[in-house]
Design an enzyme around this catalytic site. Sequence first.
Site, mmCIF file in Angstrom:
data_model
loop_
_atom_site.group_PDB
_atom_site.id
_atom_site.type_symbol
_atom_site.label_atom_id
_atom_site.label_comp_id
_atom_site.label_asym_id
_atom_site.label_seq_id
_atom_site.Cartn_x
_atom_site.Cartn_y
_atom_site.Cartn_z
ATOM 1 N N TYR A 54 0.725 -1.117 -0.009
ATOM 2 C CA TYR A 54 -0.090 0.053 0.101
ATOM 3 C C TYR A 54 0.921 1.160 -0.183
ATOM 4 C CZ TYR A 54 -2.428 3.860 2.492
ATOM 5 O OH TYR A 54 -3.051 5.060 2.918
ATOM 6 N N LYS A 94 1.557 4.345 -2.625
ATOM 7 C CA LYS A 94 1.268 5.821 -2.290
ATOM 8 C C LYS A 94 2.314 6.649 -2.754
ATOM 9 C CE LYS A 94 -2.138 7.302 -0.211
ATOM 10 N NZ LYS A 94 -3.414 7.668 -0.597
HETATM 11 N N1 NDP Z 1 -7.497 6.269 7.048
HETATM 12 C C1 NDP Z 1 -6.179 6.678 7.254
HETATM 13 O O1 NDP Z 1 -5.673 6.536 8.623
HETATM 14 C C2 NDP Z 1 -5.363 7.149 6.270
HETATM 15 C C3 NDP Z 1 -5.742 7.309 4.988
HETATM 16 N N2 NDP Z 1 -5.086 7.832 4.043
HETATM 17 C C4 NDP Z 1 -5.423 7.980 2.730
HETATM 18 O O2 NDP Z 1 -6.420 8.921 2.917
HETATM 19 C C5 NDP Z 1 -7.564 8.641 1.767
HETATM 20 C C6 NDP Z 1 -8.831 7.892 2.173
HETATM 21 O O3 NDP Z 1 -8.737 6.905 3.011
HETATM 22 P P1 NDP Z 1 -10.048 6.370 3.714
HETATM 23 O O4 NDP Z 1 -11.136 7.402 3.741
HETATM 24 O O5 NDP Z 1 -9.653 5.937 5.157
HETATM 25 O O6 NDP Z 1 -10.291 5.072 2.882
HETATM 26 P P2 NDP Z 1 -11.696 4.755 2.505
HETATM 27 O O7 NDP Z 1 -11.462 3.375 2.189
HETATM 28 O O8 NDP Z 1 -12.906 4.806 3.456
HETATM 29 O O9 NDP Z 1 -12.219 5.562 1.135
HETATM 30 C C7 NDP Z 1 -11.482 5.314 -0.033
HETATM 31 C C8 NDP Z 1 -12.770 5.190 -0.922
HETATM 32 O O10 NDP Z 1 -12.269 5.130 -2.639
HETATM 33 C C9 NDP Z 1 -12.975 3.849 -3.012
HETATM 34 N N3 NDP Z 1 -12.374 3.342 -4.165
HETATM 35 C C10 NDP Z 1 -11.263 2.508 -3.901
HETATM 36 N N4 NDP Z 1 -10.809 1.937 -5.018
HETATM 37 C C11 NDP Z 1 -11.380 2.684 -6.128
HETATM 38 C C12 NDP Z 1 -11.662 2.808 -7.355
HETATM 39 N N5 NDP Z 1 -10.813 2.197 -8.229
HETATM 40 N N6 NDP Z 1 -12.367 3.779 -8.048
HETATM 41 C C13 NDP Z 1 -13.090 4.704 -7.330
HETATM 42 N N7 NDP Z 1 -13.211 4.513 -6.086
HETATM 43 C C14 NDP Z 1 -12.335 3.603 -5.289
HETATM 44 C C15 NDP Z 1 -13.343 3.149 -1.822
HETATM 45 O O11 NDP Z 1 -14.377 2.189 -2.219
HETATM 46 P P3 NDP Z 1 -14.260 0.757 -1.584
HETATM 47 O O12 NDP Z 1 -14.465 1.003 0.128
HETATM 48 O O13 NDP Z 1 -15.303 0.024 -2.076
HETATM 49 O O14 NDP Z 1 -13.001 0.198 -1.821
HETATM 50 C C16 NDP Z 1 -13.559 4.046 -0.694
HETATM 51 O O15 NDP Z 1 -14.945 4.523 -0.854
HETATM 52 C C17 NDP Z 1 -6.565 7.267 0.934
HETATM 53 O O16 NDP Z 1 -6.120 7.653 -0.201
HETATM 54 C C18 NDP Z 1 -5.673 6.789 2.137
HETATM 55 O O17 NDP Z 1 -4.470 6.327 1.335
HETATM 56 C C19 NDP Z 1 -3.925 8.339 4.368
HETATM 57 C C20 NDP Z 1 -3.261 8.291 5.827
HETATM 58 C C21 NDP Z 1 -3.872 7.839 6.596
#
Ligand code: NDP
Length: 380
Positions: free
Chosen positions: A179, A183
């Site tokens: 992952y 990133k």
């Molecule tokens: N949560 C954390 O602690 C941290 C998060 N981040 C970054 O923040 C961002 C958001 O994270 P977070 O809200 O926790 O993650 P989530 O998994 O809750 O949200 C990500 C969303 O993107 C969707 N998604 C995944 N693949 C695709 C695709 N191919 N096309 C369209 N949509 C897609 C997911 O759908 P589905 O759920 O069906 O896969 C989900 O709805 C990410 O980029 C993550 O790397 C960075 C640091 C820390």
Amino acid sequence: MATRVRPVSYDKSCGFRKLCFNHLQMLLCCWFGYNVSLRVVQSSKRCAVIGGSGFLGRHLVEKLLDRGYSVSVFDIRQSYELPGVTFHQGDLCDKQTLLPALGDVSLVFHCASPAPGSDNRALFESVNIQGTRTVIQACIEAGVQKLVLTSSASVVFEGTDIKNGREDLPYAKKPIDYYTETKIEQEKLVLEACDKKKGFLTVAIRPHGIFGPRDPQLVPILVDTARRGKMKFIIGDGTNLVDFTFVENVVHGHILAAERLRPDSPLCGKPYHITNDEPVRFWDFMSDVLVGLGYAAPRYRLPYTLVYGLALLLWLLALILRPLVSFKPTFTPMRVALAGTHHYYSCERAKQDMGYKPVVSLKEGIARTVESYPHLRRGA
Ligand SMILES: NC(=O)C1=CN([C@@H]2O[C@H](COP(=O)(O)OP(=O)(O)OC[C@H]3O[C@@H](n4cnc5c(N)ncnc54)[C@H](OP(=O)(O)O)[C@@H]3O)[C@@H](O)[C@H]2O)C=CC1
Ligand SMILES: CC(C)=CCC[C@@H](C)[C@H]1CC[C@H]2C3=C(CC[C@]12C)[C@@]1(C)CCC(=O)C[C@@H]1CC3
């Protein structure tokens, strides 16, 4: 009298008609004026959130609506409906599906990613790397002017201590998992795409340990571990400091970055740490959440190297036995490293360049998070 009355009554009706006319005029002016100004606001305050159905994405969408933006959400799933939000469902790797979501939009937030817990390397590569290339191309084709990426502070973390890390730390040569590996590539792609001459500006936000209501990971994993009786131990001496960032602060950082991103601003093509600016002992944070939900705090200490070694052994065993049995150990080397080392970051650059300051304290954030999970309370 009559002559006086008539003109008066005439005047009255004339005044009344004038009044009506004036009112009508005013109403029309207001209506058209409102519509014109609304359209101006709409075109300048229309944005898209890719990944807007996810944990962070939805909080971001809600705040953007509060601030008068209209929002186009693009996500692989639709998890809610809200007035002011248009949903577009699809895979971001498919440019033709993505393009309609970017129509008439000048600002795009990209916060979609497969969940870090997945061990599907191909999926991380296709969504975070190839998919991000597609997002950039689609933004340029659609005439988008600003792209704000949600990156991660882990892009510089290799499993050993980081204390007050700044953005100039080099990218991890040995990232802790697939992952994070993807990133890193994703962030590079977005920052390198920044091109002032072409009028396409980009910035990356690096949050760390996001928590808050509706988070599907941190609190649920913690409670699940506690319910299975595995939250009794503290790994290491329990003094390692870590950043946990309340989701509303992360949202605030994203919106500030978007609004301050201009050709003449220092933000162009740069990454920014966004944290609560209150590093906390990993085990104190875990204990506060656990105790808040009615579970016991971990008490017994285990040496870090012992647990890390055992986790490594278990991981190897799982790898070797994969063709025969499939099991997912709770204590993966990556999780042990996250639980037993220092990893906190300076958000000084965000303070200086965009006037960032956390809007919710850690204490308040924990209280609001605990309150939002009644179904995860002990005995619920
Ligand atoms: N949560 C954390 O602690 C941290 C998060 N981040 C970054 O923040 C961002 C958001 O994270 P977070 O809200 O926790 O993650 P989530 O998994 O809750 O949200 C990500 C969303 O993107 C969707 N998604 C995944 N693949 C695709 C695709 N191919 N096309 C369209 N949509 C897609 C997911 O759908 P589905 O759920 O069906 O896969 C989900 O709805 C990410 O980029 C993550 O790397 C960075 C640091 C820390
Ligand atoms: C600060 C940061 C990057 C947090 C990320 C969130 C997750 C990686 C953590 C959320 C719950 C944590 C957790 C553990 C490891 C890290 C998390 C998954 C343990 C598995 C560590 C070992 C234990 O004793 C149990 C922990 C459960 C909770």
